[in-house]
Design an enzyme around this catalytic site. Structure first.
Site, PDB file in Angstrom:
ATOM      1  N   LYS A 129      -1.830  -4.497  -1.080  1.00  0.00           N
ATOM      2  CA  LYS A 129      -0.847  -5.123  -0.010  1.00  0.00           C
ATOM      3  C   LYS A 129       0.431  -4.775  -0.680  1.00  0.00           C
ATOM      4  O   LYS A 129       0.831  -5.334  -1.885  1.00  0.00           O
ATOM      5  CB  LYS A 129      -1.274  -6.614  -0.023  1.00  0.00           C
ATOM      6  CG  LYS A 129      -0.164  -7.270   0.927  1.00  0.00           C
ATOM      7  CD  LYS A 129      -0.257  -8.843   1.262  1.00  0.00           C
ATOM      8  CE  LYS A 129       0.833  -9.412   1.859  1.00  0.00           C
ATOM      9  NZ  LYS A 129       0.255 -10.753   2.350  1.00  0.00           N
TER      10      LYS A 129
ATOM     11  N   LYS B  55      -2.376  -2.628   3.309  1.00  0.00           N
ATOM     12  CA  LYS B  55      -1.444  -3.172   4.384  1.00  0.00           C
ATOM     13  C   LYS B  55       0.043  -3.149   3.731  1.00  0.00           C
ATOM     14  O   LYS B  55       0.152  -3.169   2.486  1.00  0.00           O
ATOM     15  CB  LYS B  55      -1.654  -4.978   4.356  1.00  0.00           C
ATOM     16  CG  LYS B  55      -0.700  -5.747   4.885  1.00  0.00           C
ATOM     17  CD  LYS B  55      -1.093  -7.113   4.853  1.00  0.00           C
ATOM     18  CE  LYS B  55       0.040  -7.927   5.540  1.00  0.00           C
ATOM     19  NZ  LYS B  55      -0.301  -9.378   4.996  1.00  0.00           N
TER      20      LYS B  55
HETATM   21  C1  PBG Z   1       1.015 -13.971   3.618  1.00  0.00           C
HETATM   22  C2  PBG Z   1       0.730 -12.938   4.529  1.00  0.00           C
HETATM   23  C3  PBG Z   1       1.801 -11.866   5.066  1.00  0.00           C
HETATM   24  C4  PBG Z   1       1.004 -11.270   6.145  1.00  0.00           C
HETATM   25  C5  PBG Z   1      -0.215 -11.618   6.226  1.00  0.00           C
HETATM   26  N1  PBG Z   1      -0.363 -12.654   5.156  1.00  0.00           N
HETATM   27  C6  PBG Z   1       3.246 -11.824   4.754  1.00  0.00           C
HETATM   28  C7  PBG Z   1       3.572 -11.854   3.384  1.00  0.00           C
HETATM   29  O1  PBG Z   1       2.711 -11.404   2.372  1.00  0.00           O
HETATM   30  O2  PBG Z   1       4.815 -12.455   3.067  1.00  0.00           O
HETATM   31  C8  PBG Z   1       1.715 -10.069   7.043  1.00  0.00           C
HETATM   32  C9  PBG Z   1       1.203  -9.972   8.217  1.00  0.00           C
HETATM   33  C10 PBG Z   1       2.119  -9.114   9.237  1.00  0.00           C
HETATM   34  O3  PBG Z   1       3.365  -8.989   8.772  1.00  0.00           O
HETATM   35  O4  PBG Z   1       1.684  -9.011  10.274  1.00  0.00           O
HETATM   36  N2  PBG Z   1      -0.032 -14.382   2.691  1.00  0.00           N
END
Ligand code: PBG
Length: 329
Positions: A200, A253
């Site tokens: 991520k 992601k």
């Molecule tokens: C946070 C989380 C995020 C997303 C999913 N879980 C955002 C972040 O890390 O700040 C993003 C999902 C999206 O942008 O569609 N645990």
């Protein structure tokens, strides 16, 4: 001269008609590939459109159940749940995340009761519960790893208790998959799976999502735990270690800017690979389509097939319903 070269070879022969193109198409999409992300909020009879994500809503549980009914009737097998936690329930330790009667837990119980066959995945992360908007416990401006991972493991157990089929940790703390697997097994939840957000990235494409949950970090950024967009070897290392720690599914992601990472991870692990077509990717297509600059349906389907081509087995996408509808038509 070889007859596999022009002018004997003419690749356009295989593009000459719709039927030939269908025959030689290398990848395909089905509703089976989709995971629909959903936002649940407190209250009743409420449905708020997320400004930066047109067509996506925060639902109160009663209306969420109706939405899920539609999702299921389109043949989409799975949802990924996120809870919108009111500010007065946020603290540095994410205490509310473990409340057996918290919004997420109540929602999971209700959903599994009404839709026992639906695969319910839950976001396991502290940021919606954190007064700092971070994915871990904060101390002196630092995000604590081991203490946070321990809390996340408890959170996964609490979701499993409520009936979740998969815990989906999106935090990027080190070692949390192992702790989570052990904690789940210790409590008898051998059959609860883990979909790990393994690679991520610290991405600007999460902007609209943070609007949806009001979860933007209160200070600093997430670069000490989410990955540097320039790295791919590190993504492979993360995915392999999550597989070894017990992840059933690993995730990359965001999606579109990281297709090479999806491919590299796919070639390195022996578990299904999912990709998250995140909020910013959705917003870009929606915004351009609203301006009449892109054909929304075509741009959506092109993005989704790109994930399959890159090697993704599963796609978490806000387009799930629209794409499933398109595939039916
Ligand atoms: C946070 C989380 C995020 C997303 C999913 N879980 C955002 C972040 O890390 O700040 C993003 C999902 C999206 O942008 O569609 N645990």
């Amino acid at each position: 001269m070889s007859h596999s070269q022009f002018p004997y070879s003419r690749p356009r022969r295989l593009r000459a008609s719709e039927n030939i193109r269908r025959m030689v198409s290398e990848h395909s999409l089905s509703a089976n590939d989709f995971i629909a992300p959903l936002f649940v909020m407190e209250g009743e009879k409420g449905k708020e459109e997320i400004t930066s994500m047109p067509g996506q809503f925060r639902f109160t549980l009663d209306l969420l159940l109706k939405e899920i009914d539609e999702i299921q009737s389109l043949g989409i097998p799975s949802v990924l749940l996120f809870a919108k936690v009111p500010d007065d329930k946020k603290d540095n330790k994410g205490t509310e995340a473990l409340n057996p009667d918290g919004l997420m837990q109540v929602a999971v119980r209700a959903i599994k009761k009404e839709f026992p066959d639906l695969v319910v995945m839950t976001d396991v992360a502290m940021d919606p519960y954190s007064s700092y908007g971070h994915d871990g416990i904060v101390e002196d401006g630092q995000i604590l790893n081991d203490e946070s991972a321990e809390l996340l493991a408890k959170m996964a157990v609490s979701h499993a208790e409520a009936g979740a089929d998969f815990a989906a940790p999106s935090d990027m703390m080190d070692g949390r998959i192992m702790l989570m697997r052990e904690a789940l097994d210790e409590m008898g939840y051998h059959n609860t799976g883990i979909m790990a957000y393994s690679a991520k990235y610290a991405s600007s494409y999460y902007g609209p999502f943070r609007d949806a949950l009001d979860s933007a970090p209160g200070f600093g950024d997430k670069k000490t735990y989410q990955m540097d967009p320039s790295n791919v070897t590190e993504a492979v290392k993360e995915a392999i270690s999550d597989e070894q720690e017990g992840a059933d599914i690993v995730m990359v992601k965001p999606g579109l800017p990281y297709l090479d990472v999806v491919r590299a991870v796919k070639e390195s692990v022996h578990v299904p690979v999912s990709v998250y077509n995140v909020s910013g990717e959705y917003a870009m297509i929606k915004a351009a389509a609203e301006k009449g600059w892109l054909n929304e349906e075509q741009a959506m389907m092109e993005a989704l097939i790109a994930f399959k081509r890159a090697g993704a087995d599963l796609i978490a996408t806000y387009f799930a319903k629209d794409a499933a509808r398109f595939l039916r038509s």
